[in-house]
Design a protein around this motif. Structure first.
Motif, short mmCIF file in Angstrom:
data_model
loop_
_atom_site.label_atom_id
_atom_site.label_comp_id
_atom_site.label_asym_id
_atom_site.label_seq_id
_atom_site.Cartn_x
_atom_site.Cartn_y
_atom_site.Cartn_z
N ARG A 146 48.08 31.78 -69.61
CA ARG A 146 47.37 31.28 -70.79
C ARG A 146 46.43 30.14 -70.41
NH1 ARG A 146 51.58 30.04 -74.19
NH2 ARG A 146 51.48 31.99 -75.32
N TYR A 147 46.92 29.24 -69.53
CA TYR A 147 46.08 28.12 -69.11
C TYR A 147 44.88 28.61 -68.29
CZ TYR A 147 44.31 23.76 -67.38
OH TYR A 147 43.46 22.73 -67.09
N GLY A 177 43.26 31.37 -68.64
CA GLY A 177 42.26 31.88 -69.58
C GLY A 177 41.58 30.77 -70.35
N ALA A 178 42.35 29.78 -70.79
CA ALA A 178 41.78 28.71 -71.60
C ALA A 178 40.90 27.78 -70.79
CB ALA A 178 42.91 27.91 -72.27
N SER A 179 41.23 27.61 -69.50
CA SER A 179 40.49 26.64 -68.68
C SER A 179 39.41 27.29 -67.84
CB SER A 179 41.46 25.92 -67.73
OG SER A 179 41.95 26.84 -66.75
N GLY A 180 39.52 28.60 -67.64
CA GLY A 180 38.55 29.28 -66.77
C GLY A 180 38.89 29.16 -65.30
N ASP A 181 40.07 28.62 -64.99
CA ASP A 181 40.49 28.50 -63.59
C ASP A 181 41.37 29.69 -63.23
OD1 ASP A 181 41.59 27.97 -61.12
OD2 ASP A 181 42.05 25.87 -61.54
N MET A 232 45.72 20.80 -62.83
CA MET A 232 45.16 20.29 -64.08
C MET A 232 46.06 20.59 -65.28
SD MET A 232 42.61 18.46 -63.37
CE MET A 232 42.18 18.16 -65.07
N TYR A 233 46.92 21.63 -65.15
CA TYR A 233 47.89 21.88 -66.22
C TYR A 233 48.93 20.77 -66.23
CZ TYR A 233 51.35 24.24 -69.14
OH TYR A 233 52.24 24.54 -70.14
N MET A 237 48.48 17.80 -65.03
CA MET A 237 47.80 16.58 -65.46
C MET A 237 47.67 16.54 -66.99
SD MET A 237 44.10 15.00 -64.33
CE MET A 237 43.72 13.28 -64.75
N ALA A 238 47.38 17.69 -67.58
CA ALA A 238 47.25 17.75 -69.04
C ALA A 238 48.57 17.34 -69.71
CB ALA A 238 46.85 19.16 -69.48
N GLN A 239 49.69 17.81 -69.15
CA GLN A 239 50.99 17.44 -69.72
C GLN A 239 51.25 15.94 -69.56
OE1 GLN A 239 52.41 19.61 -71.51
NE2 GLN A 239 51.15 21.31 -70.80
#
Lengths: 151, 142
Positions: free
Chosen positions: B30-31, B33-37, B61-62, B64-66
């Motif tokens: 899911r991340y 797709g949402a981030s484009g990575d 970056m996932y 880091m987001a948390q």
């Protein structure tokens, strides 16, 4: 092995404009589990004083990481992309990115150094509005693991 | 919008609410797709192991987001965040099962600054491993 120090200070042309989409903000917030209403509910965002849905803080990297390619793939730099890992990331915010922002990214190579056989590239990418004001300044340290390194 | 945390009521050493995040393969897809990575090491075990990783690993970056949510959930106002930075010190392997990986995030007020701002130091632990280094944020309180 060995990045070219002559490119330190090189600035790259602005990236094509990126329009921050409302559904993209919702999708990103959902993907990281951020339930803050200002990222999902337009009336909540506006009641809080924002013009539109608020992108979570690390959303800036969604925009900058594509734009960073112009620097990372600069043939003068000599970076071997296959050996690259993300070492460090920093954001400095003037304000949050919000949906309907139209932004471009300006990237500059800040530093190149070598630590324990690994090349480290410090890349600054600023997310700027149409007037040229910086919304978020991002700094990424990209590490190219040395070919001599034993894993 | 103002931070719901008052500067005058915060002291150095205050601990922010801990956050335990379970990360499954679905979260990574899911991340991506949402981030484009779409880096393959974040969803393809075969390729991850081929390049010497123990398993598929979470996007840095996932993680880091948390870590950022520790601070933004605390103050609630996303505009209060002025600076946020991390070092990615160790990968977070995410096994292909229903449990996934668990990362525990904690934050502590490290310094009171001018302009009603505080510096928060963040730790991120996956088992015994610290997965972020020098993780900190500067946030404006009310």
């Amino acid at each position: 092995m060995g990045l070219n120090p002559a490119v330190i200070g090189r600035q790259y042309p602005p990236s094509p404009p990126y329009l921050v989409g409302r559904e993209k903000v919702r999708e990103f917030a959902q993907a990281i589990g951020d339930t803050n209403p200002v990222s999902h509910d337009l009336s909540a965002a506006q009641a809080a004083g924002f013009t539109d849905l608020v992108a979570p803080p690390t959303f800036a990297f969604v925009i900058t990481h594509v734009a960073m390619a112009s620097a990372m793939f600069d043939p003068d730099l000599g970076l071997d992309y296959a050996r690259v890992v993300h070492g460090e990331q920093r954001f400095t915010y003037a304000r949050p990115i919000v949906a309907s922002d139209l932004v471009t990214v300006v990237s500059v190579i800040d530093a190149i150094r070598s630590v324990a056989g690994n090349d480290m590239l410090t890349l600054r990418s600023d997310v700027v509005d149409p007037a040229g004001a910086v919304i978020v300044s991002t700094t990424s340290v990209i590490v190219a693991r040395g070919s001599a390194e034993e894993e | 919008m103002a931070s719901r945390v008052a500067f005058d009521q915060v002291v150095v050493g205050d601990v922010l609410p801990e956050k335990r995040v379970r990360i499954t393969r679905l979260d990574l897809v899911r991340y991506a797709g949402a981030s484009g990575d779409f880096n393959v090491i974040h969803w393809n075990e075969r390729v991850a192991k081929l390049v010497g990783l123990p398993d598929v690993i979470a996007h840095g970056m996932y993680t880091m987001a948390q870590a950022g949510r520790v601070v933004t959930d605390w103050v609630t106002d996303p505009a209060a965040l002025e600076e946020f930075g991390v070092r990615f010190t160790r990968p977070v392997p995410v096994p292909d099962d229903d449990q996934g990986a668990e990362v525990t995030f904690t934050g502590v007020v490290a310094e009171k600054l001018d302009g009603q701002r505080v510096k928060v130091n963040i730790t991120a632990m996956c088992g015994d491993a610290s997965v972020l280094g020098r993780a900190n944020a500067v946030v404006r309180l009310s």
